[in-house]
Design a protein around this motif. Structure first.
Motif, PDB file in Angstrom:
ATOM      1  N   TYR A 172      -2.005  -1.239   3.065  1.00 59.43           N
ATOM      2  CA  TYR A 172      -2.156  -2.694   2.907  1.00 59.43           C
ATOM      3  C   TYR A 172      -2.188  -3.391   4.263  1.00 59.43           C
ATOM      4  N   SER A 173      -1.296  -2.971   5.142  1.00 56.37           N
ATOM      5  CA  SER A 173      -1.224  -3.594   6.460  1.00 56.37           C
ATOM      6  C   SER A 173      -2.516  -3.389   7.244  1.00 56.37           C
ATOM      7  N   ARG A 174      -3.087  -2.202   7.150  1.00 55.19           N
ATOM      8  CA  ARG A 174      -4.349  -1.937   7.840  1.00 55.19           C
ATOM      9  C   ARG A 174      -5.478  -2.779   7.259  1.00 55.19           C
ATOM     10  N   LYS A 175      -5.446  -2.974   5.945  1.00 59.15           N
ATOM     11  CA  LYS A 175      -6.505  -3.722   5.273  1.00 59.15           C
ATOM     12  C   LYS A 175      -6.436  -5.205   5.614  1.00 59.15           C
ATOM     13  N   THR A 176      -5.242  -5.773   5.671  1.00 62.14           N
ATOM     14  CA  THR A 176      -5.086  -7.221   5.827  1.00 62.14           C
ATOM     15  C   THR A 176      -4.735  -7.651   7.248  1.00 62.14           C
ATOM     16  N   LYS A 177      -4.397  -6.683   8.108  1.00 62.72           N
ATOM     17  CA  LYS A 177      -3.951  -6.985   9.476  1.00 62.72           C
ATOM     18  C   LYS A 177      -2.594  -7.692   9.495  1.00 62.72           C
ATOM     19  N   HIS A 178      -1.900  -7.658   8.368  1.00 63.13           N
ATOM     20  CA  HIS A 178      -0.536  -8.197   8.298  1.00 63.13           C
ATOM     21  C   HIS A 178       0.395  -7.140   8.899  1.00 63.13           C
ATOM     22  N   ALA A 179       1.114  -7.483   9.955  1.00 65.00           N
ATOM     23  CA  ALA A 179       1.932  -6.511  10.684  1.00 65.00           C
ATOM     24  C   ALA A 179       2.813  -5.699   9.745  1.00 65.00           C
ATOM     25  N   PRO A 193      -1.500 -15.774   4.235  1.00 65.28           N
ATOM     26  CA  PRO A 193      -2.672 -16.110   3.417  1.00 65.28           C
ATOM     27  C   PRO A 193      -2.470 -15.771   1.941  1.00 65.28           C
ATOM     28  N   PRO A 194      -2.852 -16.681   1.026  1.00 66.52           N
ATOM     29  CA  PRO A 194      -2.610 -16.504  -0.414  1.00 66.52           C
ATOM     30  C   PRO A 194      -3.188 -15.206  -0.983  1.00 66.52           C
ATOM     31  N   GLY A 195      -4.341 -14.780  -0.489  1.00 66.41           N
ATOM     32  CA  GLY A 195      -4.964 -13.579  -1.028  1.00 66.41           C
ATOM     33  C   GLY A 195      -4.187 -12.306  -0.760  1.00 66.41           C
ATOM     34  N   ASN A 196      -3.272 -12.347   0.191  1.00 70.13           N
ATOM     35  CA  ASN A 196      -2.539 -11.135   0.564  1.00 70.13           C
ATOM     36  C   ASN A 196      -1.603 -10.643  -0.540  1.00 70.13           C
ATOM     37  N   ILE A 197      -1.060 -11.571  -1.326  1.00 68.68           N
ATOM     38  CA  ILE A 197      -0.111 -11.159  -2.360  1.00 68.68           C
ATOM     39  C   ILE A 197      -0.800 -10.337  -3.443  1.00 68.68           C
ATOM     40  N   GLU A 198      -2.064 -10.689  -3.751  1.00 69.07           N
ATOM     41  CA  GLU A 198      -2.806  -9.905  -4.738  1.00 69.07           C
ATOM     42  C   GLU A 198      -3.081  -8.490  -4.212  1.00 69.07           C
ATOM     43  N   LYS A 199      -3.480  -8.404  -2.952  1.00 67.96           N
ATOM     44  CA  LYS A 199      -3.739  -7.082  -2.355  1.00 67.96           C
ATOM     45  C   LYS A 199      -2.458  -6.265  -2.299  1.00 67.96           C
ATOM     46  N   LEU A 200      -1.369  -6.908  -1.889  1.00 65.49           N
ATOM     47  CA  LEU A 200      -0.098  -6.204  -1.795  1.00 65.49           C
ATOM     48  C   LEU A 200       0.351  -5.703  -3.165  1.00 65.49           C
ATOM     49  N   SER A 201       0.174  -6.517  -4.199  1.00 64.93           N
ATOM     50  CA  SER A 201       0.566  -6.134  -5.560  1.00 64.93           C
ATOM     51  C   SER A 201      -0.194  -4.899  -6.003  1.00 64.93           C
ATOM     52  N   MET A 202      -1.494  -4.879  -5.751  1.00 61.20           N
ATOM     53  CA  MET A 202      -2.314  -3.753  -6.173  1.00 61.20           C
ATOM     54  C   MET A 202      -1.899  -2.474  -5.442  1.00 61.20           C
ATOM     55  N   TYR A 203      -1.817  -2.554  -4.121  1.00 58.58           N
ATOM     56  CA  TYR A 203      -1.436  -1.382  -3.340  1.00 58.58           C
ATOM     57  C   TYR A 203      -0.029  -0.905  -3.713  1.00 58.58           C
ATOM     58  N   GLY A 204       0.890  -1.865  -3.852  1.00 61.81           N
ATOM     59  CA  GLY A 204       2.280  -1.523  -4.111  1.00 61.81           C
ATOM     60  C   GLY A 204       2.489  -0.851  -5.456  1.00 61.81           C
ATOM     61  N   VAL A 205       1.910  -1.412  -6.517  1.00 57.10           N
ATOM     62  CA  VAL A 205       2.086  -0.846  -7.859  1.00 57.10           C
ATOM     63  C   VAL A 205       1.507   0.561  -7.929  1.00 57.10           C
ATOM     64  N   VAL A 206       0.300   0.742  -7.405  1.00 59.75           N
ATOM     65  CA  VAL A 206      -0.329   2.061  -7.422  1.00 59.75           C
ATOM     66  C   VAL A 206       0.503   3.062  -6.609  1.00 59.75           C
ATOM     67  N   GLY A 207       0.971   2.639  -5.438  1.00 58.63           N
ATOM     68  CA  GLY A 207       1.768   3.525  -4.593  1.00 58.63           C
ATOM     69  C   GLY A 207       3.069   3.945  -5.250  1.00 58.63           C
ATOM     70  N   ILE A 208       3.751   3.000  -5.896  1.00 53.56           N
ATOM     71  CA  ILE A 208       5.029   3.304  -6.550  1.00 53.56           C
ATOM     72  C   ILE A 208       4.828   4.299  -7.684  1.00 53.56           C
ATOM     73  N   ILE A 209       3.825   4.052  -8.534  1.00 54.57           N
ATOM     74  CA  ILE A 209       3.611   4.911  -9.700  1.00 54.57           C
ATOM     75  C   ILE A 209       3.206   6.324  -9.279  1.00 54.57           C
ATOM     76  N   ILE A 210       2.240   6.417  -8.360  1.00 54.46           N
ATOM     77  CA  ILE A 210       1.801   7.743  -7.918  1.00 54.46           C
ATOM     78  C   ILE A 210       2.933   8.479  -7.200  1.00 54.46           C
ATOM     79  N   GLY A 211       3.622   7.773  -6.306  1.00 47.03           N
ATOM     80  CA  GLY A 211       4.713   8.410  -5.568  1.00 47.03           C
ATOM     81  C   GLY A 211       5.849   8.854  -6.471  1.00 47.03           C
ATOM     82  N   ALA A 212       6.236   7.997  -7.430  1.00 55.05           N
ATOM     83  CA  ALA A 212       7.332   8.331  -8.331  1.00 55.05           C
ATOM     84  C   ALA A 212       6.982   9.522  -9.215  1.00 55.05           C
ATOM     85  N   ARG A 213       5.728   9.552  -9.679  1.00 57.41           N
ATOM     86  CA  ARG A 213       5.305  10.650 -10.543  1.00 57.41           C
ATOM     87  C   ARG A 213       5.253  11.970  -9.772  1.00 57.41           C
TER      88      ARG A 213
END
Length: 279
Positions: free
Chosen positions: A125-132, A50-70
């Protein structure tokens, strides 16, 4: 024969507009993320996600990378300082002894922490979107090394994470550090990551039907952190306590990722084989 080494001393700041600093690090970091998201968008369309998943993934991914790296840098490399200055872990400032604060930006991001932060973000992200989750991490793995390559280019522009002294003709003098020719360890890593991205994308394009169920995730962990482990041998230690260690912190933190990756790689191959036999 006298070697002529490259002298490297660019200003990390590209331009400052009304007190707003635009730096090479931020520009390259954002460029890498944008390219990864663009590649993932094409992959998601190919997978009919689904097209909307890429936006959700981008948001979760960017926040996760920055917080985790810091947090990874603060807790893995300088825990004593940051545990006594917790506000500086969260905000891009330095609390001055004479009072007041100074804007510093986030000086210190650890790729091991970024990887861990991304994994946590992908689970959410997976829990939110049900994407395995197993499918999600596989697709992220295809492009992950591309972003890592841009981060190492950013380190090169900052003259940080430098290599050990060398007499090799490709040695670089990082004038912002000293006048000694050194291994351009940042470029070694960047080139390694771009090569890994090429391998991952080729395997995805040519063998997607045969390689699934965590294979790509496992493979990218093994390749990236094996490269990291090897290149650490020509890097200067980032913090003082590493001088007493046989293997530095970057190497020790790489080992669990390599073992974790091997587990997923084997699991992916066996599971896919088992499912193909059942079909």
């Amino acid at each position: 024969m006298t070697l002529t080494y490259i002298h490297w001393s660019p200003d990390p700041e590209i331009i400052n507009i009304f007190g707003i600093s635009i730096r090479y690090y931020g520009l390259l970091f954002v460029t890498g993320i944008i390219l990864c998201i663009s590649m993932l968008d094409k992959i998601f369309k190919r997978e009919n996600i689904p097209p909307g998943n890429i936006e959700k993934l981008s948001m979760y991914g960017v926040v996760g990378i920055i917080i985790g790296a810091r947090l990874g840098h603060c807790l893995f490399y300088e825990p004593s300082y940051y545990l006594s200055h917790p506000i500086e872990m969260i905000l891009p400032i330095q609390v001055l002894e004479e009072g007041g604060v100074k804007f510093t930006g986030y000086q210190g991001l650890a790729s091991h922490g970024g990887a861990l932060g991304l994994i946590v973000a992908l689970i959410l992200y997976s829990r939110k979107t049900k994407h395995a989750i197993i499918d999600t991490i596989d697709l992220i793995a295809v492009v992950a090394a591309l972003g890592g390559g841009f981060i190492r280019l950013a380190n090169f522009m900052n003259s940080e994470i430098i290599g050990m002294p060398t007499s090799k003709p490709w040695g670089i003098i990082f004038e912002r550090v000293d006048n000694i020719p050194r291994h351009p360890a940042q470029l070694y890593e960047a080139l390694s990551y771009f090569l890994i991205f090429g391998i991952m994308f080729y395997l995805y394009k040519k063998h997607r039907e045969r390689l699934k169920n965590g294979f790509y995730f496992g493979l990218v962990l093994v390749l990236i952190f094996t490269a990291r482990f090897i290149i650490e041998f020509v890097k200067e230690d980032q913090v003082g306590f590493e001088n007493r260690m046989t293997f530095n912190m970057g190497q020790l933190l790489s080992l669990p990722y390599i073992l974790f990756g091997l587990g997923f790689l084997i699991y992916g191959l066996l599971t896919t084989k088992k499912l193909s036999v059942q079909q």
